[in-house]
Scaffold this motif. Structure first.
Motif, PDB file in Angstrom:
ATOM      1  N   GLY A  15      10.167 -46.558  28.434  1.00  0.00           N
ATOM      2  CA  GLY A  15      10.560 -46.391  27.142  1.00  0.00           C
ATOM      3  C   GLY A  15      10.879 -47.717  26.878  1.00  0.00           C
ATOM      4  N   ASN A  16      11.588 -48.518  27.782  1.00  0.00           N
ATOM      5  CA  ASN A  16      11.917 -49.968  27.463  1.00  0.00           C
ATOM      6  C   ASN A  16      10.670 -50.711  27.444  1.00  0.00           C
ATOM      7  OD1 ASN A  16      13.036 -52.880  29.081  1.00  0.00           O
ATOM      8  ND2 ASN A  16      14.075 -52.222  26.924  1.00  0.00           N
ATOM      9  N   LEU A  17       9.641 -50.670  28.019  1.00  0.00           N
ATOM     10  CA  LEU A  17       8.255 -51.185  27.917  1.00  0.00           C
ATOM     11  C   LEU A  17       7.615 -51.015  26.523  1.00  0.00           C
ATOM     12  CD1 LEU A  17       6.558 -51.059  31.494  1.00  0.00           C
ATOM     13  CD2 LEU A  17       7.364 -52.967  30.301  1.00  0.00           C
ATOM     14  N   GLN A  18       7.731 -49.779  26.203  1.00  0.00           N
ATOM     15  CA  GLN A  18       7.225 -49.284  24.843  1.00  0.00           C
ATOM     16  C   GLN A  18       7.999 -49.895  23.677  1.00  0.00           C
ATOM     17  OE1 GLN A  18       7.945 -44.931  25.125  1.00  0.00           O
ATOM     18  NE2 GLN A  18       5.931 -44.641  26.181  1.00  0.00           N
ATOM     19  N   PHE A  19       9.323 -50.000  23.914  1.00  0.00           N
ATOM     20  CA  PHE A  19      10.493 -50.932  23.055  1.00  0.00           C
ATOM     21  C   PHE A  19       9.825 -52.481  22.765  1.00  0.00           C
ATOM     22  CE2 PHE A  19      14.272 -53.423  22.499  1.00  0.00           C
ATOM     23  CZ  PHE A  19      14.338 -53.328  21.170  1.00  0.00           C
ATOM     24  N   SER A  56      21.931 -50.431  21.510  1.00  0.00           N
ATOM     25  CA  SER A  56      21.604 -49.225  21.171  1.00  0.00           C
ATOM     26  C   SER A  56      20.736 -48.468  22.222  1.00  0.00           C
ATOM     27  CB  SER A  56      20.918 -49.121  19.875  1.00  0.00           C
ATOM     28  OG  SER A  56      21.943 -49.588  18.881  1.00  0.00           O
ATOM     29  N   PRO A  57      21.082 -47.773  23.171  1.00  0.00           N
ATOM     30  CA  PRO A  57      20.303 -47.142  24.166  1.00  0.00           C
ATOM     31  C   PRO A  57      19.154 -46.349  23.733  1.00  0.00           C
ATOM     32  CG  PRO A  57      22.650 -47.085  24.820  1.00  0.00           C
ATOM     33  CD  PRO A  57      22.689 -47.502  23.503  1.00  0.00           C
ATOM     34  N   ASP A  58      19.269 -45.675  22.662  1.00  0.00           N
ATOM     35  CA  ASP A  58      18.254 -45.043  22.341  1.00  0.00           C
ATOM     36  C   ASP A  58      16.932 -45.650  21.888  1.00  0.00           C
ATOM     37  OD1 ASP A  58      19.596 -42.206  22.651  1.00  0.00           O
ATOM     38  OD2 ASP A  58      20.544 -42.736  20.813  1.00  0.00           O
ATOM     39  N   ILE A  59      17.538 -46.564  21.285  1.00  0.00           N
ATOM     40  CA  ILE A  59      16.477 -47.653  20.625  1.00  0.00           C
ATOM     41  C   ILE A  59      15.841 -48.660  22.009  1.00  0.00           C
ATOM     42  CG2 ILE A  59      16.005 -49.637  19.297  1.00  0.00           C
ATOM     43  CD1 ILE A  59      18.163 -48.433  17.317  1.00  0.00           C
ATOM     44  N   ILE A  60      16.529 -49.058  22.982  1.00  0.00           N
ATOM     45  CA  ILE A  60      16.021 -50.059  23.797  1.00  0.00           C
ATOM     46  C   ILE A  60      15.362 -49.117  24.780  1.00  0.00           C
ATOM     47  CG2 ILE A  60      17.634 -51.953  23.243  1.00  0.00           C
ATOM     48  CD1 ILE A  60      19.151 -50.882  25.786  1.00  0.00           C
ATOM     49  N   PHE A  61      15.551 -47.887  24.888  1.00  0.00           N
ATOM     50  CA  PHE A  61      14.956 -47.122  25.842  1.00  0.00           C
ATOM     51  C   PHE A  61      13.972 -46.155  25.336  1.00  0.00           C
ATOM     52  CE2 PHE A  61      18.805 -48.019  28.381  1.00  0.00           C
ATOM     53  CZ  PHE A  61      18.080 -48.695  29.541  1.00  0.00           C
ATOM     54  N   ASN A  62      13.867 -46.402  23.933  1.00  0.00           N
ATOM     55  CA  ASN A  62      12.779 -45.597  23.205  1.00  0.00           C
ATOM     56  C   ASN A  62      12.793 -43.965  23.462  1.00  0.00           C
ATOM     57  OD1 ASN A  62      10.900 -45.325  20.963  1.00  0.00           O
ATOM     58  ND2 ASN A  62       9.214 -45.288  22.647  1.00  0.00           N
ATOM     59  N   GLN A  63      14.278 -43.419  23.453  1.00  0.00           N
ATOM     60  CA  GLN A  63      14.313 -41.995  23.523  1.00  0.00           C
ATOM     61  C   GLN A  63      14.585 -41.315  22.245  1.00  0.00           C
ATOM     62  OE1 GLN A  63      14.282 -40.819  26.964  1.00  0.00           O
ATOM     63  NE2 GLN A  63      13.091 -42.666  26.760  1.00  0.00           N
ATOM     64  N   TYR A  64      14.327 -39.976  22.490  1.00  0.00           N
ATOM     65  CA  TYR A  64      14.380 -38.915  21.194  1.00  0.00           C
ATOM     66  C   TYR A  64      16.264 -38.686  21.425  1.00  0.00           C
ATOM     67  CZ  TYR A  64       9.823 -37.788  20.499  1.00  0.00           C
ATOM     68  OH  TYR A  64       8.485 -37.681  20.541  1.00  0.00           O
ATOM     69  N   ILE A  65      16.640 -38.111  20.317  1.00  0.00           N
ATOM     70  CA  ILE A  65      18.025 -37.701  20.138  1.00  0.00           C
ATOM     71  C   ILE A  65      18.334 -36.662  21.244  1.00  0.00           C
ATOM     72  CG2 ILE A  65      17.576 -36.025  18.277  1.00  0.00           C
ATOM     73  CD1 ILE A  65      20.118 -36.820  17.136  1.00  0.00           C
ATOM     74  N   GLY A  66      19.259 -36.622  21.921  1.00  0.00           N
ATOM     75  CA  GLY A  66      19.474 -35.425  23.020  1.00  0.00           C
ATOM     76  C   GLY A  66      18.945 -36.036  24.493  1.00  0.00           C
ATOM     77  N   ALA A 173      22.154 -52.152  35.556  1.00  0.00           N
ATOM     78  CA  ALA A 173      21.180 -52.813  34.595  1.00  0.00           C
ATOM     79  C   ALA A 173      21.776 -54.040  33.931  1.00  0.00           C
ATOM     80  CB  ALA A 173      20.377 -51.803  34.119  1.00  0.00           C
ATOM     81  N   TYR A 174      20.976 -54.905  33.154  1.00  0.00           N
ATOM     82  CA  TYR A 174      21.141 -55.777  32.493  1.00  0.00           C
ATOM     83  C   TYR A 174      20.264 -55.952  31.390  1.00  0.00           C
ATOM     84  CZ  TYR A 174      22.124 -60.708  30.831  1.00  0.00           C
ATOM     85  OH  TYR A 174      22.294 -61.747  30.076  1.00  0.00           O
ATOM     86  N   TYR A 175      20.733 -55.854  30.018  1.00  0.00           N
ATOM     87  CA  TYR A 175      19.981 -55.764  28.931  1.00  0.00           C
ATOM     88  C   TYR A 175      19.951 -57.181  28.187  1.00  0.00           C
ATOM     89  CZ  TYR A 175      18.578 -55.009  23.788  1.00  0.00           C
ATOM     90  OH  TYR A 175      18.155 -54.951  22.540  1.00  0.00           O
ATOM     91  N   ASP A 176      18.883 -57.843  28.106  1.00  0.00           N
ATOM     92  CA  ASP A 176      19.061 -59.281  27.444  1.00  0.00           C
ATOM     93  C   ASP A 176      18.825 -58.854  25.723  1.00  0.00           C
ATOM     94  OD1 ASP A 176      17.910 -61.720  26.048  1.00  0.00           O
ATOM     95  OD2 ASP A 176      17.436 -62.312  28.090  1.00  0.00           O
ATOM     96  N   ILE A 177      19.619 -59.178  25.085  1.00  0.00           N
ATOM     97  CA  ILE A 177      19.723 -58.782  23.586  1.00  0.00           C
ATOM     98  C   ILE A 177      18.453 -59.572  22.982  1.00  0.00           C
ATOM     99  CG2 ILE A 177      21.106 -59.389  21.564  1.00  0.00           C
ATOM    100  CD1 ILE A 177      23.608 -58.587  22.868  1.00  0.00           C
ATOM    101  N   CYS A 178      18.442 -60.833  23.363  1.00  0.00           N
ATOM    102  CA  CYS A 178      17.328 -61.896  22.670  1.00  0.00           C
ATOM    103  C   CYS A 178      16.018 -61.439  22.917  1.00  0.00           C
ATOM    104  CB  CYS A 178      17.514 -63.256  23.065  1.00  0.00           C
ATOM    105  SG  CYS A 178      19.064 -63.652  22.583  1.00  0.00           S
ATOM    106  N   SER A 179      15.556 -60.639  24.295  1.00  0.00           N
ATOM    107  CA  SER A 179      14.380 -60.708  24.502  1.00  0.00           C
ATOM    108  C   SER A 179      14.003 -58.917  24.295  1.00  0.00           C
ATOM    109  CB  SER A 179      13.952 -60.849  26.094  1.00  0.00           C
ATOM    110  OG  SER A 179      14.360 -60.059  27.075  1.00  0.00           O
ATOM    111  N   GLY A 180      14.942 -58.127  24.589  1.00  0.00           N
ATOM    112  CA  GLY A 180      14.915 -56.708  24.618  1.00  0.00           C
ATOM    113  C   GLY A 180      14.523 -56.061  25.899  1.00  0.00           C
ATOM    114  N   GLU A 181      14.609 -56.826  26.986  1.00  0.00           N
ATOM    115  CA  GLU A 181      14.138 -56.575  28.361  1.00  0.00           C
ATOM    116  C   GLU A 181      15.396 -55.895  28.902  1.00  0.00           C
ATOM    117  OE1 GLU A 181      11.752 -57.846  32.128  1.00  0.00           O
ATOM    118  OE2 GLU A 181      11.752 -59.232  30.503  1.00  0.00           O
ATOM    119  N   VAL A 182      15.174 -54.872  29.634  1.00  0.00           N
ATOM    120  CA  VAL A 182      16.282 -54.308  30.550  1.00  0.00           C
ATOM    121  C   VAL A 182      15.751 -54.612  31.988  1.00  0.00           C
ATOM    122  CG1 VAL A 182      17.401 -52.173  31.577  1.00  0.00           C
ATOM    123  CG2 VAL A 182      16.909 -52.499  28.811  1.00  0.00           C
ATOM    124  N   GLY A 183      16.803 -55.344  32.666  1.00  0.00           N
ATOM    125  CA  GLY A 183      16.414 -55.590  34.060  1.00  0.00           C
ATOM    126  C   GLY A 183      17.393 -54.702  34.889  1.00  0.00           C
TER     127      GLY A 183
END
Length: 186
Positions: A15-19, A56-66, A173-183
């Motif tokens: 999901g993060n790659l898709q984002f 916003s985890p739903d956005i950065i991991f490209n997940q549906y509601i729920g 995990a670490y989310y880089d706000i500038c790149s959108g990548e989760v490490g």
């Protein structure tokens, strides 16, 4: 729902790659999607993250509601209410994965790192982060805070493992706000 924490982790990574590549978005919902959720929730991951409006985890991991059980507060600290929420999702929803998600530019960790003297309720948050601060950099402190929080959750869950039907994994995990990548920090 993911059957295992490994499957859930793969879903989050994909999901993060898709984002990152803006391939597709699961954020478009309609009333029919919501109607399907009236029977209950079945999240495949618990995300403990900062209340920062840029996280916003739903956005950065490209997940549906729920799909995600999201717990947000300043500095992604793990107080009693957070731990109780984690226990609920593990014990009653069968969620197999807990992610403690730190992020770049975190104001709460920055305040602790810079030894800012804050007052009021914010002081209790900064105090909870203080022991996770490292001397090298704010980003290192943010990563260490996520790692130490994940370790603390693991220790606190040990006595309750017998109540769980699923194998559970807790990952920092670490989310880089500038790149959108989760490490992933494991």
């Amino acid at each position: 729902m993911a059957e295992s924490w490994q499957e859930s982790l793969k879903i989050l990574k994909d999901g993060n790659l898709q984002f990152l590549h803006q391939k597709k978005s699961k954020l478009e919902h309609n009333i029919e999607d919501l109607q399907e959720l009236k029977e209950g929730q079945n999240p495949h991951a618990i995300i403990i993250c900062c209340a920062d409006s840029r996280v916003s985890p739903d956005i950065i991991f490209n997940q549906y509601i729920g799909d995600l059980f999201v717990i947000q507060n300043a500095g992604n600290v793990c107080d009693t209410s957070v731990l109780g929420s984690v226990q609920y999702a593990l014990q009653y929803l069968g969620t197999p994965l807990v992610v403690v998600l730190g992020h770049s530019l975190c104001g709460a960790v920055s305040a602790a790192h810079k030894n800012k003297q804050v007052k009021g309720p914010l002081k209790s948050i900064v105090d909870m982060i203080d022991s996770h601060v490292v001397a090298t950099s704010i980003d290192d402190s943010i990563r260490n805070h996520a790692k130490q929080s994940a370790e603390e959750i693991c220790k606190l869950l040990e006595p309750y493992e017998s109540l769980l039907e699923q194998t559970v994994k807790v990952l920092p995990a670490y989310y880089d706000i500038c790149s959108g990548e989760v490490g992933w920090l494991n």
